[in-house]
Motif scaffolding. Structure first.
Motif, PDB file in Angstrom:
ATOM      1  N   THR B  41      16.979-114.107 -75.065  1.00 45.50           N
ATOM      2  CA  THR B  41      17.864-113.299 -75.920  1.00 45.50           C
ATOM      3  C   THR B  41      19.300-113.787 -75.836  1.00 45.50           C
ATOM      4  O   THR B  41      19.984-113.917 -76.858  1.00 45.50           O
ATOM      5  CB  THR B  41      17.775-111.805 -75.527  1.00 45.50           C
ATOM      6  OG1 THR B  41      16.415-111.394 -75.608  1.00 45.50           O
ATOM      7  CG2 THR B  41      18.622-110.937 -76.427  1.00 45.50           C
ATOM      8  N   ILE B  42      19.759-114.086 -74.616  1.00 44.09           N
ATOM      9  CA  ILE B  42      21.137-114.586 -74.454  1.00 44.09           C
ATOM     10  C   ILE B  42      21.293-115.909 -75.214  1.00 44.09           C
ATOM     11  O   ILE B  42      22.245-116.100 -75.976  1.00 44.09           O
ATOM     12  CB  ILE B  42      21.481-114.792 -72.955  1.00 44.09           C
ATOM     13  CG1 ILE B  42      21.479-113.446 -72.223  1.00 44.09           C
ATOM     14  CG2 ILE B  42      22.833-115.473 -72.791  1.00 44.09           C
ATOM     15  CD1 ILE B  42      21.500-113.556 -70.704  1.00 44.09           C
ATOM     16  N   ALA B  43      20.329-116.806 -75.009  1.00 43.56           N
ATOM     17  CA  ALA B  43      20.407-118.119 -75.661  1.00 43.56           C
ATOM     18  C   ALA B  43      20.394-117.974 -77.188  1.00 43.56           C
ATOM     19  O   ALA B  43      21.123-118.679 -77.889  1.00 43.56           O
ATOM     20  CB  ALA B  43      19.246-118.991 -75.201  1.00 43.56           C
ATOM     21  N   LEU B  44      19.587-117.036 -77.674  1.00 39.09           N
ATOM     22  CA  LEU B  44      19.493-116.836 -79.124  1.00 39.09           C
ATOM     23  C   LEU B  44      20.788-116.262 -79.694  1.00 39.09           C
ATOM     24  O   LEU B  44      21.208-116.612 -80.792  1.00 39.09           O
ATOM     25  CB  LEU B  44      18.308-115.919 -79.442  1.00 39.09           C
ATOM     26  CG  LEU B  44      17.918-115.804 -80.916  1.00 39.09           C
ATOM     27  CD1 LEU B  44      17.574-117.157 -81.518  1.00 39.09           C
ATOM     28  CD2 LEU B  44      16.739-114.867 -81.095  1.00 39.09           C
ATOM     29  N   LYS B  45      21.436-115.383 -78.921  1.00 40.54           N
ATOM     30  CA  LYS B  45      22.706-114.820 -79.386  1.00 40.54           C
ATOM     31  C   LYS B  45      23.741-115.923 -79.536  1.00 40.54           C
ATOM     32  O   LYS B  45      24.555-115.907 -80.443  1.00 40.54           O
ATOM     33  CB  LYS B  45      23.230-113.762 -78.401  1.00 40.54           C
ATOM     34  CG  LYS B  45      22.448-112.478 -78.406  1.00 40.54           C
ATOM     35  CD  LYS B  45      22.623-111.719 -79.696  1.00 40.54           C
ATOM     36  CE  LYS B  45      21.592-110.623 -79.831  1.00 40.54           C
ATOM     37  NZ  LYS B  45      21.265-110.310 -81.209  1.00 40.54           N
ATOM     38  N   VAL B  46      23.717-116.872 -78.604  1.00 42.53           N
ATOM     39  CA  VAL B  46      24.708-117.949 -78.639  1.00 42.53           C
ATOM     40  C   VAL B  46      24.364-118.962 -79.734  1.00 42.53           C
ATOM     41  O   VAL B  46      25.211-119.351 -80.519  1.00 42.53           O
ATOM     42  CB  VAL B  46      24.799-118.662 -77.262  1.00 42.53           C
ATOM     43  CG1 VAL B  46      25.757-119.843 -77.324  1.00 42.53           C
ATOM     44  CG2 VAL B  46      25.238-117.688 -76.169  1.00 42.53           C
ATOM     45  N   LEU B  47      23.096-119.359 -79.798  1.00 40.83           N
ATOM     46  CA  LEU B  47      22.722-120.476 -80.672  1.00 40.83           C
ATOM     47  C   LEU B  47      22.295-120.066 -82.087  1.00 40.83           C
ATOM     48  O   LEU B  47      22.346-120.878 -83.005  1.00 40.83           O
ATOM     49  CB  LEU B  47      21.603-121.290 -80.017  1.00 40.83           C
ATOM     50  CG  LEU B  47      22.078-122.095 -78.802  1.00 40.83           C
ATOM     51  CD1 LEU B  47      20.935-122.395 -77.866  1.00 40.83           C
ATOM     52  CD2 LEU B  47      22.747-123.378 -79.240  1.00 40.83           C
ATOM     53  N   GLU B  48      21.850-118.805 -82.221  1.00 40.85           N
ATOM     54  CA  GLU B  48      21.423-118.282 -83.528  1.00 40.85           C
ATOM     55  C   GLU B  48      20.359-119.162 -84.176  1.00 40.85           C
ATOM     56  O   GLU B  48      20.319-119.322 -85.400  1.00 40.85           O
ATOM     57  CB  GLU B  48      22.626-118.129 -84.470  1.00 40.85           C
ATOM     58  CG  GLU B  48      23.632-117.125 -83.964  1.00 40.85           C
ATOM     59  CD  GLU B  48      24.820-116.947 -84.877  1.00 40.85           C
ATOM     60  OE1 GLU B  48      25.066-117.819 -85.715  1.00 40.85           O
ATOM     61  OE2 GLU B  48      25.485-115.920 -84.747  1.00 40.85           O
ATOM     62  N   ASN B  49      19.541-119.750 -83.377  1.00 40.12           N
ATOM     63  CA  ASN B  49      18.493-120.637 -83.878  1.00 40.12           C
ATOM     64  C   ASN B  49      17.356-120.609 -82.871  1.00 40.12           C
ATOM     65  O   ASN B  49      17.545-120.962 -81.704  1.00 40.12           O
ATOM     66  CB  ASN B  49      19.094-122.047 -84.006  1.00 40.12           C
ATOM     67  CG  ASN B  49      18.075-123.069 -84.437  1.00 40.12           C
ATOM     68  OD1 ASN B  49      17.033-123.229 -83.811  1.00 40.12           O
ATOM     69  ND2 ASN B  49      18.382-123.784 -85.490  1.00 40.12           N
ATOM     70  N   ARG B  50      16.187-120.157 -83.329  1.00 36.76           N
ATOM     71  CA  ARG B  50      15.076-119.908 -82.401  1.00 36.76           C
ATOM     72  C   ARG B  50      14.600-121.137 -81.605  1.00 36.76           C
ATOM     73  O   ARG B  50      14.549-121.070 -80.373  1.00 36.76           O
ATOM     74  CB  ARG B  50      13.916-119.282 -83.191  1.00 36.76           C
ATOM     75  CG  ARG B  50      13.204-118.242 -82.394  1.00 36.76           C
ATOM     76  CD  ARG B  50      12.013-117.680 -83.108  1.00 36.76           C
ATOM     77  NE  ARG B  50      11.090-117.297 -82.056  1.00 36.76           N
ATOM     78  CZ  ARG B  50      11.038-116.100 -81.517  1.00 36.76           C
ATOM     79  NH1 ARG B  50      11.828-115.152 -81.923  1.00 36.76           N
ATOM     80  NH2 ARG B  50      10.194-115.841 -80.545  1.00 36.76           N
ATOM     81  N   PRO B  51      14.285-122.247 -82.258  1.00 34.03           N
ATOM     82  CA  PRO B  51      13.825-123.408 -81.475  1.00 34.03           C
ATOM     83  C   PRO B  51      14.866-123.910 -80.473  1.00 34.03           C
ATOM     84  O   PRO B  51      14.550-124.260 -79.344  1.00 34.03           O
ATOM     85  CB  PRO B  51      13.535-124.478 -82.530  1.00 34.03           C
ATOM     86  CG  PRO B  51      13.376-123.749 -83.804  1.00 34.03           C
ATOM     87  CD  PRO B  51      14.215-122.528 -83.715  1.00 34.03           C
ATOM     88  N   GLU B  52      16.137-123.926 -80.918  1.00 26.40           N
ATOM     89  CA  GLU B  52      17.194-124.385 -80.008  1.00 26.40           C
ATOM     90  C   GLU B  52      17.365-123.412 -78.843  1.00 26.40           C
ATOM     91  O   GLU B  52      17.597-123.824 -77.704  1.00 26.40           O
ATOM     92  CB  GLU B  52      18.517-124.524 -80.761  1.00 26.40           C
ATOM     93  CG  GLU B  52      18.575-125.762 -81.637  1.00 26.40           C
ATOM     94  CD  GLU B  52      19.789-125.797 -82.544  1.00 26.40           C
ATOM     95  OE1 GLU B  52      20.709-124.981 -82.355  1.00 26.40           O
ATOM     96  OE2 GLU B  52      19.802-126.638 -83.458  1.00 26.40           O
ATOM     97  N   ALA B  53      17.235-122.123 -79.133  1.00 29.33           N
ATOM     98  CA  ALA B  53      17.373-121.110 -78.078  1.00 29.33           C
ATOM     99  C   ALA B  53      16.238-121.240 -77.066  1.00 29.33           C
ATOM    100  O   ALA B  53      16.443-121.107 -75.859  1.00 29.33           O
ATOM    101  CB  ALA B  53      17.380-119.715 -78.692  1.00 29.33           C
ATOM    102  N   GLU B  54      15.041-121.509 -77.561  1.00 28.67           N
ATOM    103  CA  GLU B  54      13.882-121.658 -76.670  1.00 28.67           C
ATOM    104  C   GLU B  54      14.104-122.863 -75.731  1.00 28.67           C
ATOM    105  O   GLU B  54      13.859-122.777 -74.529  1.00 28.67           O
ATOM    106  CB  GLU B  54      12.612-121.839 -77.511  1.00 28.67           C
ATOM    107  CG  GLU B  54      11.373-121.953 -76.680  1.00 28.67           C
ATOM    108  CD  GLU B  54      10.281-120.952 -77.023  1.00 28.67           C
ATOM    109  OE1 GLU B  54      10.499-120.036 -77.810  1.00 28.67           O
ATOM    110  OE2 GLU B  54       9.197-121.103 -76.457  1.00 28.67           O
TER     111      GLU B  54
END
Lengths: 175, 192
Positions: B41-54
């Protein structure tokens, strides 16, 4: 802060329960008398609702844990260079060094010694007397400097691609 | 704001860490399972892109594993992990700025948006637009703060800023959102 934003500030603090009793009573009194303030408060509440509703926890893919566990068993890459690329570059540096040493020893650059003269007189200072600047140039010095630089690059490559990974692996094995 | 308790206790965390450090790597999977959604969730908030956040979330866990010996146990493991995640995601974002955004991968702000699409009203659409006007750190502060799972102190710790700074950022962001929303609504009225 604009008067509107000043009110936004007070209304947010009212919503968060951060105003003291007297301040809260005053804001509530103003609220009862102003339709505009009531609208501002409802807008702030709407923003709050939006943020609470939208910011939910999200879940990664099902095989996430497996992928992490696979990832931790891979060796850590301590440099951007792959060992193969590093060794190839190191080989290149060694070949260049050997060519340079061979050329120096065979006296190929011995004849490349001359002074370089800078004569400004003819260019800009026709009416003034300007001494001619002369610098000695030696091909041997130039190649020697290049050789030293090459050795430094070679050492850095050796460290990044062989020594550092080797000692890191040894340290990990000890622990 | 009521914050739910962490999924595992501090003592359980430390016991798992001891096992990992003793060579039982598989114990780390329990830590990953416990915190993967938070980290993602933190990564997704920062990157706003699912594959990159994963990818960033996985990198964060892998980094945390390799630096586990350096974890000093003064704070909770989760707090330390969130900080690593935030930094990893910010670095990934900087790297990715060089690349063009892929339209297919770009999520519009929030993961829950798709399921809420039907019930979302126009005003919420305008608030989402207003969110885009915030500066990056203010936007992240407010998004992480409103995730009920993280306390203000945790958000401050993970962003590497004092708690008061985050509090000011959140407050300022709420005022700015109200201001931007008013502007958007006014322009909508003019356009009608």
């Amino acid at each position: 802060m604009t008067p509107r934003n000043d009110w936004n500030d007070r209304l947010i603090r009212l919503m968060d329960g951060e105003l003291n009793e007297a301040e809260a009573a005053q804001v509530e009194r103003e609220l009862r008398q102003s339709a505009e303030l009531q609208q501002q408060l409802s807008q702030l509440k709407e923003i709050d609702r939006f943020l609470q509703r939208q910011n939910k926890m999200v879940h990664p893919s099902k095989n996430f844990t497996d992928q992490v566990m696979n990832g931790i068993t891979l060796p850590v890459r301590s440099s951007a260079l792959s060992p193969k690329m590093g060794l190839m570059l190191l080989f290149g540096v060694l070949v260049i060094t050997m060519i340079a040493v061979f050329s120096l020893r065979s006296g190929l650059f011995d004849s490349m010694e001359m002074p370089i003269e800078f004569n400004f007189q003819s260019l800009y200072f026709q009416k003034l007397s300007v001494p001619t600047l002369s610098l000695p140039f030696s091909g041997k010095w130039l190649v020697s400097a290049f050789l030293i630089l090459n050795l430094v690059v070679g050492f850095v490559l050796l460290d990044r691609t062989i020594l550092k990974p080797y000692f890191q692996r040894r340290a990990e094995a000890v622990h | 704001m009521l914050r739910p308790r962490a999924v595992i206790t501090k003592e359980e965390e430390f016991a798992l860490i001891d096992r990992v450090l003793a060579g039982q790597t598989e114990a780390y999977a329990r830590l990953v399972d416990s915190y993967k959604s938070y980290v993602f969730t933190i990564a997704l908030k920062v990157l706003e892109n699912r594959p990159e956040a994963e990818e960033a979330a996985q990198d964060a866990f892998i980094r945390a594993f390799h630096y586990l010996k350096k974890f000093n146990r003064e704070a909770r493991f989760s707090t330390w992990l969130y900080r690593i995640t935030f930094n990893t995601a910010i670095s990934a974002k900087r790297k990715n700025k060089m690349r063009l955004d892929s339209i297919e991968n770009k999520i519009i702000l929030h993961e829950g948006a798709a399921e809420d699409a039907l019930e979302r009203n126009d005003k919420h659409e305008f608030i989402a637009q207003a969110m885009e006007k915030l500066n990056e750190m203010d936007k992240l502060s407010i998004q992480l703060y409103y995730l009920q799972e993280f306390s203000l102190e945790e958000v401050a710790e993970m962003m590497g800023q004092p708690t008061n700074t985050i509090k000011v950022r959140v407050h300022r962001a709420r005022i700015r959102l109200a201001e931007e929303l008013t502007k958007i609504l006014k322009s909508e009225v003019v356009n009608l």
